[in-house]
Design an enzyme around this catalytic site. Structure first.
Site, PDB file in Angstrom:
ATOM      1  N   ASN A  13       2.017  -4.255   4.719  1.00 18.49           N
ATOM      2  CA  ASN A  13       0.611  -4.406   5.333  1.00 18.49           C
ATOM      3  C   ASN A  13      -0.147  -3.573   4.105  1.00 18.49           C
ATOM      4  OD1 ASN A  13      -1.916  -4.451   6.096  1.00 18.49           O
ATOM      5  ND2 ASN A  13      -1.406  -3.381   7.940  1.00 18.49           N
ATOM      6  N   LYS A  15      -3.295  -3.389   3.504  1.00 17.34           N
ATOM      7  CA  LYS A  15      -4.567  -2.966   4.314  1.00 17.34           C
ATOM      8  C   LYS A  15      -5.590  -3.131   3.339  1.00 17.34           C
ATOM      9  CE  LYS A  15      -2.178   0.191   7.397  1.00 17.34           C
ATOM     10  NZ  LYS A  15      -1.949   1.476   8.158  1.00 17.34           N
ATOM     11  N   HIS A 100      -4.061  -5.236  14.722  1.00 15.76           N
ATOM     12  CA  HIS A 100      -3.442  -3.941  14.275  1.00 15.76           C
ATOM     13  C   HIS A 100      -4.437  -3.148  14.836  1.00 15.76           C
ATOM     14  CE1 HIS A 100      -2.893  -0.866  11.445  1.00 15.76           C
ATOM     15  NE2 HIS A 100      -1.827  -1.613  11.071  1.00 15.76           N
ATOM     16  N   GLU A 102      -5.930  -0.330  13.702  1.00 17.43           N
ATOM     17  CA  GLU A 102      -7.096  -0.171  12.795  1.00 17.43           C
ATOM     18  C   GLU A 102      -8.130  -1.125  13.186  1.00 17.43           C
ATOM     19  OE1 GLU A 102      -5.266  -0.041   9.090  1.00 17.43           O
ATOM     20  OE2 GLU A 102      -4.141   1.827   9.728  1.00 17.43           O
ATOM     21  N   GLU A 172       3.733  -0.213  16.840  1.00 24.08           N
ATOM     22  CA  GLU A 172       3.079   0.559  16.046  1.00 24.08           C
ATOM     23  C   GLU A 172       2.517   1.692  16.769  1.00 24.08           C
ATOM     24  OE1 GLU A 172       2.540  -1.152  11.789  1.00 24.08           O
ATOM     25  OE2 GLU A 172       0.796  -1.221  13.065  1.00 24.08           O
ATOM     26  N   GLY A 178       0.238   6.354   9.333  1.00 24.01           N
ATOM     27  CA  GLY A 178      -0.335   7.051   8.190  1.00 24.01           C
ATOM     28  C   GLY A 178      -0.487   8.379   8.648  1.00 24.01           C
ATOM     29  N   SER A 218       4.466   5.056   9.517  1.00 19.70           N
ATOM     30  CA  SER A 218       5.294   5.992   8.400  1.00 19.70           C
ATOM     31  C   SER A 218       6.506   5.733   8.249  1.00 19.70           C
ATOM     32  CB  SER A 218       5.253   7.373   9.040  1.00 19.70           C
ATOM     33  OG  SER A 218       3.801   7.889   9.032  1.00 19.70           O
TER      34      SER A 218
HETATM   35  P1  13P Z   1       1.802   3.437   7.383  1.00 18.05           P
HETATM   36  O1  13P Z   1       3.207   2.662   6.995  1.00 18.05           O
HETATM   37  O2  13P Z   1       1.068   3.778   6.243  1.00 18.05           O
HETATM   38  O3  13P Z   1       2.143   4.748   8.515  1.00 18.05           O
HETATM   39  O4  13P Z   1       1.044   2.316   8.077  1.00 18.05           O
HETATM   40  C1  13P Z   1       1.786   1.693   9.141  1.00 18.05           C
HETATM   41  C2  13P Z   1       0.858   0.370   9.320  1.00 18.05           C
HETATM   42  O5  13P Z   1      -0.062   0.466  10.095  1.00 18.05           O
HETATM   43  C3  13P Z   1       1.484  -0.809   9.157  1.00 18.05           C
HETATM   44  O6  13P Z   1       0.540  -1.984   9.657  1.00 18.05           O
END
Ligand code: 13P
Length: 262
Positions: A13, A15, A100, A102, A172, A178, A218
């Site tokens: 992903n 982002k 997601h 976010e 997640e 992150g 992560s």
């Molecule tokens: P990270 O791997 O940067 O923690 O992000 C995970 C994520 O949100 C994947 O959709």
């Protein structure tokens, strides 16, 4: 539950990272590093603006599949700024990430909209990857299982058995995204068990057994191995570590070595 072998799925992903030009450079570098006929599924989900350049850089016979990070539920019309499922299908997308954390926290997405997005995706041959996960305060209050069940119900309510066959779930935990603080394998396994039990109780043992449940938060080349050792964890949804050629190549190589013996 029976013994269906679920094919490992690794999703990058991206982002809101990489321009269309940067995306093409990245794909041209990583493509030769990935297995030509993988025993696992590998998906990259760039921003909408890079989908076309990633598709072109992959070429027609690539084993890497294309995914999107979001979709709107209507198929066309006066919805300024939105992108529909037929638009994504037409660009060669096979998967779409929906709900997601976010999107939920920064853009106010709620269960009803997530449910509509999942239905729109399914209607246009896109495989939804439904993201769910608890916040740190929910975990500390002991609400993890309730939150997971609530989000599953909210996103998937009333889907048929046939529709469920196209669904992937990504667990997640919000506190792991992150932060460099991944869930332990044990924490991920416990959550995945809760999810599988919900799928079994709501649909069937076969659906629970066949549905892929990914872990995200992560994930790195250092922890992917331990995570994938568990037969409860069917792959990973990767943010930060999918943006560098070296780390994404290492993660997919580890996953391939496990998938190839599975
Ligand atoms: P990270 O791997 O940067 O923690 O992000 C995970 C994520 O949100 C994947 O959709």
């Amino acid at each position: 539950m029976g013994n269906v072998v679920r094919r490992i799925l690794i999703v990058g992903n991206w982002k809101m990272n990489k321009t269309a030009s940067e995306a093409a450079v990245f794909i041209r570098e990583i493509a030769p590093r990935l297995p030509a006929a993988p025993a696992i599924d590998i998906v990259v989900a760039p921003p909408f603006t890079a989908l076309e350049s990633v598709r072109a850089a992959l070429g027609p016979s690539s084993s890497i599949q294309l995914g999107a990070q979001n979709v709107f539920w209507e198929s066309h019309g006066a919805y300024t700024g939105e992108i529909s499922a037929p638009m994504l299908s037409d660009l060669g997308c096979r998967y779409v990430i929906i709900g997601h954390s976010e999107r939920r926290t920064l853009f106010g997405e709620q269960d009803e909209g997530i449910r509509k997005k999942i239905r729109a995706a399914l209607a246009h041959d896109l495989k939804p990857i439904l993201c769910i996960g608890e916040s740190l305060s929910q975990r500390e209050r002991g609400q993890t299982d309730d939150v997971l069940r609530q989000q599953l119900k909210g996103g998937l309510a009333d889907l048929s058995l046939q529709a469920m066959a196209a669904i992937t779930i990504a667990y997640e935990p919000v506190w792991a995204i992150g932060t460099g603080k991944a869930a332990t394998t044990e924490q991920a396994i416990a959550a995945h068990r809760t999810i599988r039990t919900f799928l079994s109780d709501t649909w069937s043992a076969e659906i629970a057994n066949a549905t892929r449940i990914l872990y995200g938060g992560s994930v790195t080349p250092q922890n992917i191995d331990a995570l994938l050792q568990s037969d409860q964890i069917d792959g990973a949804l990767i943010g930060g570590a999918c943006l560098q050629v070296e780390s994404f190549a290492r993660i997919t190589t580890f996953a391939e070595s496990i998938g190839a013996c599975g």
